[in-house]
Design an enzyme around this catalytic site. Structure first.
Site, PDB file in Angstrom:
ATOM      1  N   HIS A 181       0.811  -1.224   0.000  1.00 10.77           N
ATOM      2  CA  HIS A 181       0.000   0.000   0.000  1.00 10.77           C
ATOM      3  C   HIS A 181       0.838   1.266   0.000  1.00 10.77           C
ATOM      4  O   HIS A 181       0.402   2.304  -0.475  1.00 10.77           O
ATOM      5  CB  HIS A 181      -0.970  -0.015   1.184  1.00 10.77           C
ATOM      6  CG  HIS A 181      -2.129  -0.926   0.957  1.00 10.77           C
ATOM      7  ND1 HIS A 181      -3.416  -0.608   1.305  1.00 10.77           N
ATOM      8  CD2 HIS A 181      -2.184  -2.150   0.387  1.00 10.77           C
ATOM      9  CE1 HIS A 181      -4.223  -1.610   0.955  1.00 10.77           C
ATOM     10  NE2 HIS A 181      -3.500  -2.560   0.402  1.00 10.77           N
ATOM     11  N   ASP A 182       2.045   1.186   0.537  1.00  9.00           N
ATOM     12  CA  ASP A 182       2.925   2.357   0.437  1.00  9.00           C
ATOM     13  C   ASP A 182       3.455   2.482  -0.991  1.00  9.00           C
ATOM     14  O   ASP A 182       3.367   3.537  -1.613  1.00  9.00           O
ATOM     15  CB  ASP A 182       4.096   2.238   1.426  1.00  9.00           C
ATOM     16  CG  ASP A 182       4.966   3.501   1.413  1.00  9.00           C
ATOM     17  OD1 ASP A 182       4.414   4.600   1.190  1.00  9.00           O
ATOM     18  OD2 ASP A 182       6.187   3.395   1.628  1.00  9.00           O
TER      19      ASP A 182
END
Ligand code: HEM
Length: 255
Positions: A17-18
């Protein structure tokens, strides 16, 4: 610190997700703060950081990041990565796939980030570990929603799960190739997982990963390494080196 297996799953998802959103710049870690608002652009766009996006619901393991960073610094670990100062709640929805996605949508969101079909299949194996919140699976009510890894043996038998190809079925909570076996038996959590079985090429690779754990281990490790090196942001502003704490920028306002 107590060893909590959930942290492992949380951290794997956190990398994904980063890195899919503005590259691996730690922007997912930033908190919305009183200063971190629209008026302080470019810190955020809508006054809230990525954490507030529905796509980031249930993110966990963030509390161990600072501890890991400190330990790395003590050991003279990697320094000089660029920490982003832009984090907007509007971004994750533009870049991350959704559990309701069909195969083409999944493939498109991975290809947009430079990952091919085989890497999509390999990375999806991460879903052999972890948990989901109700909101993530609500779209499947009426369909079976089982994570076979959390079943005890008798329940697995009841559900008719065939363990062929899985290296160690008793290894609940371990990251391994069990996802592929489970998926062929419709025992995965999300529609997006099941969608992989609708594509013939994806199925071929799933079969190989199911049958040969070492093949998946290598493919997963390679794809995770590629994922963790994504540098994508064109943002002019960065903090080079480590933030003092990972959830706020070192400087709260920029020119
Ligand atoms: C292919 C598209 C993907 C979709 C649609 C998807 C979607 C989701 C969703 C909805 C959750 C549950 C979140 C919650 O309710 O708390 C989840 C959990 C998780 N995902 Fe994915 N995911 C995908 C790919 C990936 C990839 C590429 C990775 C890592 C390489 C990954 C790792 C994880 C992990 C480890 C969890 C469990 C997290 C925990 O237990 O805290 N996922 N995913």
């Amino acid at each position: 610190m107590d060893i909590n297996r959930g942290f492992g799953a949380g951290l794997i998802r956190l990398v994904f997700h980063d890195c899919f959103v503005r590259g691996c710049d730690g922007s997912v870690l930033l908190d919305s703060t009183p200063k971190n608002t629209t008026s302080d652009a470019p810190l955020t766009l809508a006054g809230k950081t990525e954490k507030a996006s529905p796509n980031n619901g249930g993110l966990r393991g963030l509390e161990v990041i600072d501890a890991i960073r400190l330990r790395l610094a003590e050991k003279g670990g990697r320094a000089g990565r660029k920490d982003g100062v832009v984090s907007s709640a509007e971004d994750p929805g533009k870049h991350l796939p959704n559990p309701t996605d069909n195969f083409q949508q999944l493939l498109q969101s991975f290809m947009a980030k430079g990952f091919n079909l085989v890497e999509l299949v390999a990375l999806s194996g991460a879903h052999s570990v972890g948990v989901a919140n109700l909101t993530s699976v609500a779209h499947r009510f009426g369909a079976p929603i089982n994570n076979v890894r959390d079943f005890d043996d008798s329940n697995r038998k009841l559900a008719g799960y065939q363990a062929n190809g899985v290296v160690d079925l008793t290894a609940v909570g371990y990251l391994d190739n069990s996802y592929y076996n489970a998926n062929f038996q419709n025992m995965v959590l999300f529609n997006s997982d099941w969608e992989l079985t609708t594509n013939e090429t994806a199925k071929l690779h799933m079969t190989s990963y199911k049958e040969k754990a070492s093949l998946w281990n290598t493919a997963f490790a390679d794809a995770m390494t590629k994922l963790s090196k994504m540098v994508e942001s064109k943002d002019p502003l960065y903090e080079i080196g480590s933030r003092r704490t990972c959830n706020v920028t070192n400087q709260m306002s920029y020119p």
